[in-house]
Design an enzyme around this catalytic site. Sequence first.
Site, PDB file in Angstrom:
ATOM      1  N   ASN A 105     -21.712  38.716  53.350  1.00 39.69           N
ATOM      2  CA  ASN A 105     -21.509  40.106  52.388  1.00 39.69           C
ATOM      3  C   ASN A 105     -21.891  40.223  51.279  1.00 39.69           C
ATOM      4  O   ASN A 105     -22.129  38.824  50.648  1.00 39.69           O
ATOM      5  CB  ASN A 105     -19.790  40.294  52.424  1.00 39.69           C
ATOM      6  CG  ASN A 105     -18.930  39.204  51.804  1.00 39.69           C
ATOM      7  OD1 ASN A 105     -18.395  38.474  52.360  1.00 39.69           O
ATOM      8  ND2 ASN A 105     -19.166  39.244  50.444  1.00 39.69           N
ATOM      9  N   ALA A 106     -22.364  41.205  50.545  1.00 45.34           N
ATOM     10  CA  ALA A 106     -22.525  41.097  49.126  1.00 45.34           C
ATOM     11  C   ALA A 106     -21.346  41.267  48.408  1.00 45.34           C
ATOM     12  O   ALA A 106     -20.038  41.950  48.839  1.00 45.34           O
ATOM     13  CB  ALA A 106     -23.499  42.221  48.824  1.00 45.34           C
ATOM     14  N   LYS A 117     -14.615  44.041  43.984  1.00 45.42           N
ATOM     15  CA  LYS A 117     -13.468  43.241  43.432  1.00 45.42           C
ATOM     16  C   LYS A 117     -12.763  44.483  42.815  1.00 45.42           C
ATOM     17  O   LYS A 117     -13.201  45.473  42.296  1.00 45.42           O
ATOM     18  CB  LYS A 117     -13.938  42.453  42.109  1.00 45.42           C
ATOM     19  CG  LYS A 117     -14.665  41.296  42.641  1.00 45.42           C
ATOM     20  CD  LYS A 117     -13.574  40.162  43.114  1.00 45.42           C
ATOM     21  CE  LYS A 117     -14.103  38.680  43.352  1.00 45.42           C
ATOM     22  NZ  LYS A 117     -13.086  37.850  43.760  1.00 45.42           N
ATOM     23  N   ASN A 144      -7.202  39.640  44.520  1.00 42.80           N
ATOM     24  CA  ASN A 144      -7.167  38.236  43.756  1.00 42.80           C
ATOM     25  C   ASN A 144      -5.556  38.257  43.335  1.00 42.80           C
ATOM     26  O   ASN A 144      -5.253  37.761  42.364  1.00 42.80           O
ATOM     27  CB  ASN A 144      -7.792  38.039  42.515  1.00 42.80           C
ATOM     28  CG  ASN A 144      -9.328  37.765  42.807  1.00 42.80           C
ATOM     29  OD1 ASN A 144     -10.082  38.553  42.690  1.00 42.80           O
ATOM     30  ND2 ASN A 144      -9.573  36.687  43.628  1.00 42.80           N
ATOM     31  N   LYS A 183     -12.209  28.678  52.062  1.00 49.60           N
ATOM     32  CA  LYS A 183     -12.985  28.057  51.130  1.00 49.60           C
ATOM     33  C   LYS A 183     -12.811  26.627  51.285  1.00 49.60           C
ATOM     34  O   LYS A 183     -12.148  26.097  50.953  1.00 49.60           O
ATOM     35  CB  LYS A 183     -12.459  28.327  49.679  1.00 49.60           C
ATOM     36  CG  LYS A 183     -12.637  29.970  49.251  1.00 49.60           C
ATOM     37  CD  LYS A 183     -12.122  30.316  47.929  1.00 49.60           C
ATOM     38  CE  LYS A 183     -12.515  31.247  47.278  1.00 49.60           C
ATOM     39  NZ  LYS A 183     -11.968  32.644  47.960  1.00 49.60           N
TER      40      LYS A 183
END
Length: 345
Positions: free
Chosen positions: A120-121, A149, A180, A252
């Site tokens: 993805n971008a 974001k 986030n 991650k």
Amino acid sequence: MNVETREFSLPLESPLATARGSVERRDGVLLRVEDDGDVGLGEATPLPGWTETLAECRDAIAGLDGEEALDELELDDRPAARHGVALALADLRASREGRPLYRWLAGSDAPERVESVPVNATVGDAPQDETVAAATDAADAGFEAVKVKVGARPVAEDCDRVRAVRDAVGPDVELRADANGAWSREQARRAFEELDAVGVAYVEQPLPAGDLAGLADLRDDFAVGVAADESLAGRAASEVLDAGAADALVCKPMALGGPDRAVEVARWARERGVAAIVTTTVDAVVARTAAIHVAAALPDLPACGLATGALLARDLGPDRARVVDGAIGVPQAAGVGVADTWGAR
């Protein structure tokens, strides 16, 4: 076995704005292990909030020597340090066996050859016109998934930004959002109502990391999916899965403690019917390329967050994993495929 380390500091091309603040540079430690002529490289690039601090990482790595000591090192509370050590050993061993890292990580399930993985971008927090322009550029470049974001602005403003992106890129591009952990339960519910109508696939970490019950409620009440990211920091993936808190786990490798751990968590999630999405923490080329190998070791993943090399103004060495039409190439050399990085400046 000889162990060498080198610290680095890499500025981003421009600050990456998120709900948790702006990321302006990435500081870390590059490791080189050598044994009987075989060499492995590792990278430890901590990101507080997901991992330990740079000082804690540096202290954990200091003075390492000997393969047995590396293998037995207890670094569960220092995931970035463990990532660096585990990656260096994996690179050495895969290189010794003449296999690319993804085939070594996959073990008995190793695919014959994986040429590329979808990505993805990522579009950072920015005013609406800049957000739309960046997303449109990504779609024009062939990305089939775009992550925006959110969370730093009022909910209504963020929803307007995402709606404008949908209008600009059309219905065929998958939209994702990443808060986030910035929203309260009330804010998240308002956002999900709006984002549902826009056709957002999922929101990463819409609530604070510890609110697993709130994440589970969002899953129950809305079509928009929930992806757990920060909720995995310092918490076993089983706790998130048992709480029913995620449609997807954001894996991650740097935050989970190494490429081996990332593959393990991703496989376990998929066995439980939960998607796995491999992403970087805006790492340098050694860890970033290793994350590509992690994704390649896992068949049929959704688009992953691995196209982050362009976010850095400079890197530790050349990047051989190009993004073409929304997919990133997988190096086929033995090991990670970045053996010349140690000598680069």
